[in-house]
Design a protein around this motif. Structure first.
Motif, PDB file in Angstrom:
ATOM      1  N   ARG A  63     -12.223  23.593 -15.754  1.00 18.23           N
ATOM      2  CA  ARG A  63     -11.912  24.947 -15.265  1.00 18.23           C
ATOM      3  C   ARG A  63     -13.063  25.906 -15.566  1.00 18.23           C
ATOM      4  O   ARG A  63     -13.430  26.747 -14.742  1.00 18.23           O
ATOM      5  N   ALA A 175      -4.917  25.876  -9.016  1.00 17.31           N
ATOM      6  CA  ALA A 175      -4.170  25.341 -10.158  1.00 17.31           C
ATOM      7  C   ALA A 175      -3.302  24.190  -9.657  1.00 17.31           C
ATOM      8  O   ALA A 175      -3.316  23.836  -8.477  1.00 17.31           O
ATOM      9  N   TYR A 181      -4.994  30.066 -10.233  1.00 17.18           N
ATOM     10  CA  TYR A 181      -5.408  30.733 -11.466  1.00 17.18           C
ATOM     11  C   TYR A 181      -6.261  31.937 -11.077  1.00 17.18           C
ATOM     12  O   TYR A 181      -7.230  31.797 -10.318  1.00 17.18           O
ATOM     13  N   ARG A 201      -6.068  35.210 -18.074  1.00 16.28           N
ATOM     14  CA  ARG A 201      -5.857  34.255 -16.982  1.00 16.28           C
ATOM     15  C   ARG A 201      -4.402  34.347 -16.544  1.00 16.28           C
ATOM     16  O   ARG A 201      -3.491  34.257 -17.360  1.00 16.28           O
ATOM     17  N   ARG A 203      -1.464  32.755 -13.951  1.00 13.20           N
ATOM     18  CA  ARG A 203      -1.042  31.683 -13.045  1.00 13.20           C
ATOM     19  C   ARG A 203      -0.144  32.326 -12.005  1.00 13.20           C
ATOM     20  O   ARG A 203       0.849  32.991 -12.350  1.00 13.20           O
ATOM     21  N   ASP A 250     -11.047  28.719 -21.222  1.00  6.26           N
ATOM     22  CA  ASP A 250     -11.879  28.455 -20.049  1.00  6.26           C
ATOM     23  C   ASP A 250     -13.117  29.350 -20.036  1.00  6.26           C
ATOM     24  O   ASP A 250     -14.211  28.928 -19.660  1.00  6.26           O
TER      25      ASP A 250
END
Length: 289
Positions: A63, A175, A181, A201, A203, A250
């Motif tokens: 990622r 994702a 993401y 981040r 989702r 990430d």
């Protein structure tokens, strides 16, 4: 020999400056202080019989690498579009997507009812990572596919985001389960200073319309200046404490890959210690003998 072994050995062999930084503040408001001796001597940081799996660390690396590619594509595509002297007031929301042929970056805006992404310019990656060919659209081209979903996801998360008053970058990558993401992280505003922290981040659902999960990756923000040229110092690596989880984030990988020159970054959590290598690979370090 691991990076940590080399790093410790280097301290006695050459002038070097290792950045000491903390990305979090504990509940009582005191930032964690870290120094080289703590890294060398604290068994609780190193010793661990269990922890994240190799697959989990690899997923973070992947990622982070995708984020670094997205960041670079957006940068070079923006330069390419600006070179065409677009009309003043042209929409500047950008969305990037990696295809089999390379990166495509669209610039435009959502329609009033959010059912189309109106693309005014598109930059397509060429033979090199920095070369983009630009095509303009008048009237705007209507996109109803992935770019639309990504643009909606950006809009959705921007409405929920509350961070420091400073420039931010945004990135959207695929994702699992066709979800998205969305990353919001501080933009670089000074040459040689690569900010890390105060990043989130999200989702987001596959249509970009709703937030499924929010992950605060780092809390505080770090901007470490490079060593002064007259000091004849060399940065051999960086390290920071991470108090929000026991795994690297990430954007820790992005941070390493975005720097010039690249240097490894050691991430110290409550239970573990990791090195993010200059290729983005994450290694959990063992206690030096």
């Amino acid at each position: 020999m691991t990076y940590m072994d080399e790093w410790i050995e280097l301290q006695g062999k050459m002038p070097a400056r290792v950045r000491q930084i903390s990305d979090g503040v504990r509940a009582r408001g005191r930032a964690m202080a870290v120094n080289v001796m703590l890294i060398m001597l604290a068994p609780c940081i190193y010793a661990a019989s269990s922890g994240p799996s190799a697959a989990e660390l690899e997923a973070i690396t992947n990622r982070g690498r995708m984020l670094a590619e997205y960041d670079a594509a957006a940068w070079h595509a923006t330069d390419a579009v600006l070179a065409t002297h677009p009309k003043q007031g042209s929409p500047w929301q950008y969305v990037a997507q990696k295809t089999a042929a390379g990166w495509v970056v669209d610039f435009g805006r959502l329609s009033a009812n959010r059912d189309k992404f109106l693309v005014s310019a598109e930059a397509v990656q060429g033979a090199s990572a920095t070369a983009f060919t630009v095509k303009s659209f008048e009237p705007a081209r209507e996109d109803t596919g992935w770019m639309l979903c990504a643009a909606k996801a950006i809009s959705t998360t921007m409405q929920a985001f509350s961070g420091p008053q400073r420039p931010y970058n945004v990135a959207v990558i695929p994702a699992e389960n066709e979800e998205l993401y969305v990353y919001l992280y501080p933009a670089q505003v000074k040459d040689g200073i690569y900010p890390l922290g105060a990043d989130v981040r999200y989702r987001v659902s596959s249509d970009g319309g709703s937030i499924i999960e929010k992950r605060q990756m780092h809390r505080g923000i770090i901007e470490s200046p490079p060593p002064a040229k007259e000091n004849d110092e060399t940065v051999v690596g960086g390290y920071h404490s991470h108090v929000l989880s026991d795994v690297p984030e990430d954007t820790d990988v992005l941070h390493v890959l975005a720097q010039q020159p690249r240097v490894p970054e050691v991430v110290i959590t409550e239970k573990y210690l990791y090195t993010v290598g200059v290729d983005g690979k994450i290694t959990r370090e063992k206690k030096p003998r």
